[in-house]
Design an enzyme around this catalytic site. Sequence first.
Site, short mmCIF file in Angstrom:
data_model
loop_
_atom_site.label_atom_id
_atom_site.label_comp_id
_atom_site.label_asym_id
_atom_site.label_seq_id
_atom_site.Cartn_x
_atom_site.Cartn_y
_atom_site.Cartn_z
N ASP A 15 3.31 36.82 -14.36
CA ASP A 15 2.21 37.50 -15.10
C ASP A 15 0.79 38.14 -13.74
O ASP A 15 0.29 37.47 -13.39
CB ASP A 15 2.02 36.61 -16.16
CG ASP A 15 0.86 37.85 -16.57
OD1 ASP A 15 0.58 39.26 -16.39
OD2 ASP A 15 -0.18 37.12 -17.77
N ILE A 16 1.30 39.36 -14.07
CA ILE A 16 -0.14 40.15 -12.32
C ILE A 16 -1.37 40.05 -13.51
O ILE A 16 -2.36 39.84 -11.90
CB ILE A 16 0.56 41.44 -12.44
CG1 ILE A 16 -0.25 42.43 -11.41
CG2 ILE A 16 0.50 41.79 -13.55
CD1 ILE A 16 0.60 43.59 -11.27
N ASN A 29 -1.35 55.39 -18.33
CA ASN A 29 -0.47 56.08 -18.94
C ASN A 29 -1.53 57.73 -18.77
O ASN A 29 -3.12 57.46 -17.76
CB ASN A 29 0.00 56.37 -20.85
CG ASN A 29 -1.58 56.50 -21.22
OD1 ASN A 29 -2.47 56.75 -20.57
ND2 ASN A 29 -1.24 55.23 -22.17
N GLY A 37 2.72 47.41 -22.93
CA GLY A 37 3.55 46.75 -21.82
C GLY A 37 2.31 45.60 -20.82
O GLY A 37 1.03 45.46 -21.17
N VAL A 38 2.32 46.46 -19.51
CA VAL A 38 1.58 45.70 -18.20
C VAL A 38 -0.29 46.31 -18.54
O VAL A 38 -1.36 45.69 -18.70
CB VAL A 38 1.77 45.87 -16.62
CG1 VAL A 38 2.00 47.53 -16.62
CG2 VAL A 38 0.89 44.54 -16.37
N ASP A 39 -0.23 47.65 -19.02
CA ASP A 39 -1.51 48.32 -18.67
C ASP A 39 -1.79 47.27 -20.30
O ASP A 39 -3.16 47.00 -20.04
CB ASP A 39 -0.17 49.55 -19.79
CG ASP A 39 -2.53 50.58 -20.05
OD1 ASP A 39 -3.43 50.04 -19.24
OD2 ASP A 39 -2.21 51.31 -20.56
N SER A 121 7.51 52.57 -14.37
CA SER A 121 7.99 53.19 -14.80
C SER A 121 8.88 52.62 -15.95
O SER A 121 9.57 53.35 -15.50
CB SER A 121 7.91 54.49 -14.66
OG SER A 121 6.84 55.34 -14.23
N THR A 122 9.37 51.47 -15.37
CA THR A 122 9.86 50.65 -15.33
C THR A 122 10.31 50.19 -16.78
O THR A 122 11.74 49.19 -17.44
CB THR A 122 11.40 50.09 -15.03
OG1 THR A 122 10.44 48.51 -14.60
CG2 THR A 122 11.21 50.58 -13.33
N GLY A 123 9.49 49.94 -17.61
CA GLY A 123 9.19 49.34 -19.07
C GLY A 123 9.69 50.66 -20.20
O GLY A 123 10.68 51.52 -20.13
N1 AR6 Z 1 3.26 41.02 -16.15
C1 AR6 Z 1 3.70 42.27 -14.97
N2 AR6 Z 1 4.81 42.74 -15.36
C2 AR6 Z 1 4.92 43.04 -17.10
C3 AR6 Z 1 3.29 42.32 -17.22
C4 AR6 Z 1 3.27 41.59 -17.07
N3 AR6 Z 1 1.98 41.04 -17.58
N4 AR6 Z 1 3.89 42.97 -18.66
C5 AR6 Z 1 4.76 43.73 -18.30
N5 AR6 Z 1 5.16 43.88 -17.48
P1 AR6 Z 1 5.57 49.16 -19.15
P2 AR6 Z 1 5.59 51.93 -18.14
C6 AR6 Z 1 6.84 44.95 -16.65
O1 AR6 Z 1 6.48 49.45 -20.15
O2 AR6 Z 1 7.04 51.69 -17.92
C7 AR6 Z 1 1.80 51.50 -21.30
O3 AR6 Z 1 2.16 51.57 -22.76
C8 AR6 Z 1 7.18 45.45 -18.13
O4 AR6 Z 1 8.58 44.07 -18.12
O5 AR6 Z 1 4.68 48.23 -18.91
O6 AR6 Z 1 5.21 52.47 -16.17
C9 AR6 Z 1 0.82 52.44 -20.80
O7 AR6 Z 1 0.10 52.88 -21.29
C10 AR6 Z 1 7.84 45.63 -17.04
O8 AR6 Z 1 9.06 45.89 -15.75
O9 AR6 Z 1 4.98 50.88 -18.19
C11 AR6 Z 1 2.04 53.57 -20.88
O10 AR6 Z 1 1.91 54.51 -21.91
C12 AR6 Z 1 7.52 47.28 -16.28
O11 AR6 Z 1 5.67 46.09 -16.36
C13 AR6 Z 1 3.67 53.58 -20.49
O12 AR6 Z 1 3.63 52.21 -21.15
C14 AR6 Z 1 6.62 48.05 -16.45
O13 AR6 Z 1 6.44 48.05 -17.60
C15 AR6 Z 1 4.61 52.92 -18.38
O14 AR6 Z 1 4.98 52.38 -18.64
#
Ligand code: AR6
Length: 176
Positions: A15-16, A29, A37-39, A121-123
């Site tokens: 978990d970052i 975003n 997600g991570v945000d 970008s991979t979520g």
């Molecule tokens: N630590 C590390 N990685 C994580 C964590 C964490 N705590 N939580 C999720 N991930 P995403 P995107 C992984 O969707 O595709 C947001 O709503 C997750 O499993 O977070 O760039 C923003 O506001 C995946 O592998 O980011 C934007 O609208 C990776 O982080 C949009 O999502 C990225 O997934 C950005 O989408």
Amino acid sequence: MTGRATDRIDLKRGDITAEAVDAIVNAANSTLLGGGGVDGAIHRGGGPQILDECRAIGGCATGDAVITTAGRLPARHVIHTVGPIYRDAPDDAVLLASAYRRSLEVASEHGLRTVAFPSISTGAYGYPVGDAAQVALATVRDYLDAHSDIELVRFVLFSADDLAMYRDALSRISRG
Ligand code: AR6
């Protein structure tokens, strides 16, 4: 510079928000106003100060990056970048590479030495993780080759499958 740039790249599962590095990178975003997600995890863990700073900055273009403090998180800063929404277009890789490069440039501009990235970008944004890993690692490797100030770039992958994809991609670019 002696030594291989890939020696300054580290991969782990986790978990970052738990990383005590100079900066963790947020996959934000372009509104910078939060999301899932991570945000979501970064804003939940860091508290309202990060969002206040993001509001004052006012937004971030796809492929660009901005910096805030990290609130209550153990990292010192959050670098917010915006990866592309995957469209299977030639621009995708250009914009994804730019998100990684701009994040590292912002880190260098602020004298930071250790940076942790999620898989941008991979979520929610749908970028296939194998392709994204290749772009991410090659971009970071090229930056580290040209800049000795950054001592460590750690990729913190959320799942075992993602970690395996990044390991594969790293061994490919290390050989090449
Ligand atoms: N630590 C590390 N990685 C994580 C964590 C964490 N705590 N939580 C999720 N991930 P995403 P995107 C992984 O969707 O595709 C947001 O709503 C997750 O499993 O977070 O760039 C923003 O506001 C995946 O592998 O980011 C934007 O609208 C990776 O982080 C949009 O999502 C990225 O997934 C950005 O989408």
